[in-house]
Design a protein around this motif. Structure first.
Motif, short mmCIF file in Angstrom:
data_model
loop_
_atom_site.label_atom_id
_atom_site.label_comp_id
_atom_site.label_asym_id
_atom_site.label_seq_id
_atom_site.Cartn_x
_atom_site.Cartn_y
_atom_site.Cartn_z
N PHE A 1 0.84 -1.21 0.00
CA PHE A 1 0.00 0.00 0.00
C PHE A 1 0.88 1.26 0.00
O PHE A 1 0.65 2.20 -0.75
CB PHE A 1 -0.91 -0.02 1.24
CG PHE A 1 -1.64 1.27 1.46
CD1 PHE A 1 -2.80 1.57 0.75
CD2 PHE A 1 -1.17 2.21 2.38
CE1 PHE A 1 -3.47 2.77 0.95
CE2 PHE A 1 -1.83 3.42 2.57
CZ PHE A 1 -2.99 3.70 1.85
N HIS A 2 1.92 1.28 0.83
CA HIS A 2 2.74 2.48 0.96
C HIS A 2 3.75 2.65 -0.17
O HIS A 2 4.15 3.76 -0.49
CB HIS A 2 3.52 2.47 2.29
CG HIS A 2 2.66 2.79 3.48
ND1 HIS A 2 2.32 4.09 3.81
CD2 HIS A 2 2.09 2.01 4.41
CE1 HIS A 2 1.57 4.08 4.91
NE2 HIS A 2 1.42 2.82 5.29
N LEU A 3 4.19 1.53 -0.77
CA LEU A 3 5.32 1.64 -1.70
C LEU A 3 4.92 1.90 -3.16
O LEU A 3 5.70 2.46 -3.92
CB LEU A 3 6.19 0.39 -1.63
CG LEU A 3 7.17 0.39 -0.46
CD1 LEU A 3 7.77 -0.98 -0.27
CD2 LEU A 3 8.27 1.43 -0.68
N GLU A 4 3.77 1.47 -3.55
CA GLU A 4 3.26 1.73 -4.90
C GLU A 4 4.12 1.13 -6.02
O GLU A 4 4.07 1.59 -7.16
CB GLU A 4 3.07 3.24 -5.13
CG GLU A 4 2.04 3.84 -4.20
CD GLU A 4 2.14 5.35 -4.08
OE1 GLU A 4 3.10 5.94 -4.60
OE2 GLU A 4 1.24 5.94 -3.46
N VAL A 5 5.01 0.19 -5.70
CA VAL A 5 5.74 -0.59 -6.72
C VAL A 5 5.52 -2.06 -6.36
O VAL A 5 5.16 -2.35 -5.21
CB VAL A 5 7.26 -0.26 -6.74
CG1 VAL A 5 7.51 1.16 -7.18
CG2 VAL A 5 7.93 -0.56 -5.40
N PRO A 6 5.74 -2.98 -7.30
CA PRO A 6 5.52 -4.39 -6.96
C PRO A 6 6.35 -4.83 -5.75
O PRO A 6 7.55 -4.55 -5.68
CB PRO A 6 5.95 -5.14 -8.22
CG PRO A 6 5.85 -4.13 -9.31
CD PRO A 6 6.14 -2.79 -8.70
N VAL A 7 5.68 -5.46 -4.81
CA VAL A 7 6.36 -6.01 -3.62
C VAL A 7 6.22 -7.53 -3.71
O VAL A 7 5.12 -8.08 -3.56
CB VAL A 7 5.74 -5.48 -2.31
CG1 VAL A 7 6.38 -6.13 -1.10
CG2 VAL A 7 5.87 -3.96 -2.23
N LEU A 8 7.33 -8.19 -4.00
CA LEU A 8 7.33 -9.65 -4.19
C LEU A 8 8.25 -10.26 -3.14
O LEU A 8 8.67 -9.57 -2.21
CB LEU A 8 7.81 -9.99 -5.61
CG LEU A 8 7.09 -9.24 -6.74
CD1 LEU A 8 7.83 -9.41 -8.06
CD2 LEU A 8 5.66 -9.74 -6.86
N THR A 9 8.59 -11.53 -3.29
CA THR A 9 9.60 -12.11 -2.41
C THR A 9 10.81 -12.51 -3.27
O THR A 9 10.70 -12.61 -4.49
CB THR A 9 9.09 -13.37 -1.67
OG1 THR A 9 8.89 -14.40 -2.63
CG2 THR A 9 7.81 -13.09 -0.90
N THR A 10 11.94 -12.76 -2.60
CA THR A 10 13.13 -13.14 -3.37
C THR A 10 12.92 -14.49 -4.08
O THR A 10 13.59 -14.77 -5.06
CB THR A 10 14.40 -13.22 -2.48
OG1 THR A 10 14.16 -14.15 -1.43
CG2 THR A 10 14.77 -11.87 -1.91
N ASP A 11 11.97 -15.30 -3.58
CA ASP A 11 11.66 -16.57 -4.26
C ASP A 11 11.31 -16.29 -5.72
O ASP A 11 11.66 -17.06 -6.62
CB ASP A 11 10.45 -17.26 -3.61
CG ASP A 11 10.79 -17.80 -2.25
OD1 ASP A 11 11.55 -18.77 -2.18
OD2 ASP A 11 10.31 -17.23 -1.25
N GLU A 12 10.57 -15.17 -5.89
CA GLU A 12 10.12 -14.85 -7.25
C GLU A 12 11.28 -14.40 -8.14
O GLU A 12 11.13 -14.28 -9.35
CB GLU A 12 9.00 -13.82 -7.18
CG GLU A 12 7.71 -14.51 -6.72
CD GLU A 12 6.75 -13.65 -5.92
OE1 GLU A 12 5.68 -13.37 -6.46
OE2 GLU A 12 7.05 -13.28 -4.78
N ALA A 13 12.45 -14.14 -7.54
CA ALA A 13 13.65 -13.85 -8.33
C ALA A 13 14.63 -15.03 -8.26
O ALA A 13 15.81 -14.90 -8.59
CB ALA A 13 14.31 -12.57 -7.80
N GLY A 14 14.13 -16.16 -7.76
CA GLY A 14 14.92 -17.39 -7.81
C GLY A 14 15.80 -17.67 -6.60
O GLY A 14 16.63 -18.58 -6.63
N LEU A 15 15.60 -16.90 -5.50
CA LEU A 15 16.43 -17.15 -4.31
C LEU A 15 15.51 -17.30 -3.09
O LEU A 15 14.69 -16.41 -2.81
CB LEU A 15 17.40 -15.98 -4.11
CG LEU A 15 18.54 -16.19 -3.13
CD1 LEU A 15 19.47 -17.32 -3.58
CD2 LEU A 15 19.36 -14.90 -2.97
N SER A 16 15.68 -18.39 -2.36
CA SER A 16 14.79 -18.70 -1.24
C SER A 16 14.71 -17.56 -0.23
O SER A 16 15.71 -17.15 0.36
CB SER A 16 15.31 -19.97 -0.54
OG SER A 16 14.71 -20.07 0.73
N ALA A 17 13.47 -17.07 0.01
CA ALA A 17 13.27 -15.97 0.97
C ALA A 17 13.52 -16.44 2.40
O ALA A 17 13.95 -15.67 3.25
CB ALA A 17 11.85 -15.42 0.83
#
Ligand SMILES: Nc1ncnc2c1ncn2[C@@H]1O[C@H](COP(=O)(O)OP(=O)(O)OP(=O)(O)O)[C@@H](O)[C@H]1O
Ligand SMILES: CC(=O)N[C@H]1[C@@H]2OC[C@@H](O2)[C@@H](O)[C@@H]1O[C@H](C)C(=O)O
Length: 389
Positions: free
Chosen positions: A334-350
């Motif tokens: 809500f506050h950041l207004e850019v996609p907030v994902l996890t590192t899993d989604e970039a291929g590295l275990s969160a």
């Protein structure tokens, strides 16, 4: 190709995260393959002793030695368990358990190494679980005590993971933030790799509390029956008290420019006591208190981005246990207004990124590659991190 075990127990003191990885390359070309990962909870009694030490309760030297031994034993067992069914690792990188962290005094870099200075101003960071004991117990070369060398050259000794994030998670064209939500939060800002001298533009600092205050509040509210707010469900049923968030945010730590680091010494039990008093004056319910503490974590992160980053990132990648807190994630979004994902989604275990990072830092130590980023920790220079046993 080097087979390395990475081990860490963080400021939440919930257990030892262990990762077994295959590493190839050096920095720009580094490749890390995760072969196995697990969390090994501490025995309840040992966890209580660690939390008491973190709280600053008095401890004798023999008790400290026994605690160090018990932690080293648990780390050695975790290292052995994670290798089951795999060829033996060539190296272990063990962060150990932080029980005390004191950032250097302001302006330390200029005076820290001047012996004529009457007031010593270096930082101090103590991780228990001796690497030499782990090396013996596992019959494997072990790198530990990662923070000391950076601190000796005037740095905070933290955060150390940003250099690993830079090589594993940066993007060719996109500026990214990697936000760890452990007990304490920290950020690594990764400029696009296509920028000239992009490594020098990496930034990072501790953002403040992530889960410490929330966890302590849940334990207080449930008389110890629960240790955290699963998925943030309890907090989601409350309403954040924004004036209180603003009040808490006025604290000096949030306005200090990086380099900066912190720990349970500041955002621990005593801090929560004051939060409880403040919450009473606003007549907050238990759910409202948790929503307000969650909002405090979120706003402290967003405020630090807006204040200290050269530019806002195009994407934020979360890691650490707090990335599973759906309410916290939703408020950040809500506050950041850019996609907030996890590192899993970039291929590295969160869940295991920190354990993986200490495997990489140990590997860099063995390869003679410095692990700290002076612009992040405030150290005078890049240095080899860790002691090899
Ligand atoms: N499903 C979940 N819902 C909400 N919170 C969760 C969930 N799972 C884990 N957590 C939170 O994550 C915390 C543990 O996170 P993590 O293991 O990343 O911390 P840490 O590594 O000890 O801390 P640090 O990164 O500061 O060293 C727990 O104490 C809890 O507050
Ligand atoms: C002294 C210490 O253990 N600090 C931790 C803690 O947990 C999160 C934040 O505070 C970070 O600065 C650091 O850990 C990570 C692993 C780091 O050094 O990057």
């Amino acid at each position: 190709m080097t087979l390395v075990v990475g081990l860490i127990s963080g400021t939440s003191v919930d257990g030892i995260d262990a990762a077994l990885v295959n590493i190839t390359g050096r920095t720009e070309d580094i490749q890390v393959e995760l072969l196995a990962a697990n969390t090994y909870p501490y025995p309840t009694d040992l966890r209580s002793q660690i939390l008491a030490a973190c709280k600053g309760e008095a401890i004798s030297i023999p008790q400290l030695a026994a605690l160090d031994d018990a932690i080293a034993l648990c780390f050695a067992q975790a290292a052995q368990n994670i290798q089951a069914g795999h060829p033996p690792a060539e190296l272990i990188g063990s962060h150990g358990q932080t029980v005390f962290h004191r950032p250097p005094a302001l302006g330390c870099r200029d005076v820290a190494c001047n012996v004529s200075t009457t007031q010593y101003s270096l930082g101090y960071s103590l991780q228990l679980g001796r690497g030499a004991a782990i090396a013996q117990l596992t019959n494997t070369p072990t790198v530990s005590n990662f923070r000391a060398a950076d601190i000796a050259v005037g740095g905070h000794g933290a955060p150390l993971v940003p250099k690993v994030d830079a090589y594993l998670l940066s993007h060719l064209y996109e500026a990214r933030c990697v936000q760890n939500l452990g007990g304490i939060g920290n950020v690594a800002y990764l400029p696009p790799r296509s920028h000239v001298n992009w490594e020098e533009k990496v930034r990072g600092w501790d953002t403040g509390p992530a889960n410490t205050l929330l966890d302590l509040a849940v334990q207080h509210l449930t008389d110890g029956a629960q240790t955290y707010d699963r998925d943030g469900n309890w907090a989601a049923s409350g309403t954040p008290c924004h004036p209180l968030v603003e009040q808490w945010l006025s604290q000096d730590f949030f306005h200090l420019p990086p380099p900066k680091s912190t720990g349970r010494e500041l955002f621990g039990w005593e801090y929560l006591q004051q939060c409880l008093v403040d919450a009473q004056s606003y007549q907050l319910s238990a759910a409202d208190l948790l929503a307000t503490l969650t909002e405090f974590t979120v706003v402290s992160i967003v405020h630090s981005y807006r204040t200290f980053l050269p530019q806002m990132p195009a994407r934020v990648l979360l890691c650490g246990g707090g990335s599973r807190n759906l309410y916290l994630k939703q408020r950040l979004q809500f506050h950041l207004e850019v996609p907030v994902l996890t590192t899993d989604e970039a291929g590295l275990s969160a869940d295991f990124k920190e354990a993986i990072a200490f495997a990489v830092l140990a590997y860099w130590r063995q390869q003679g590659i410095p692990g700290n980023l002076p612009q992040v920790t405030g150290a005078k220079q890049a240095v080899l991190l860790g002691e090899l046993a």
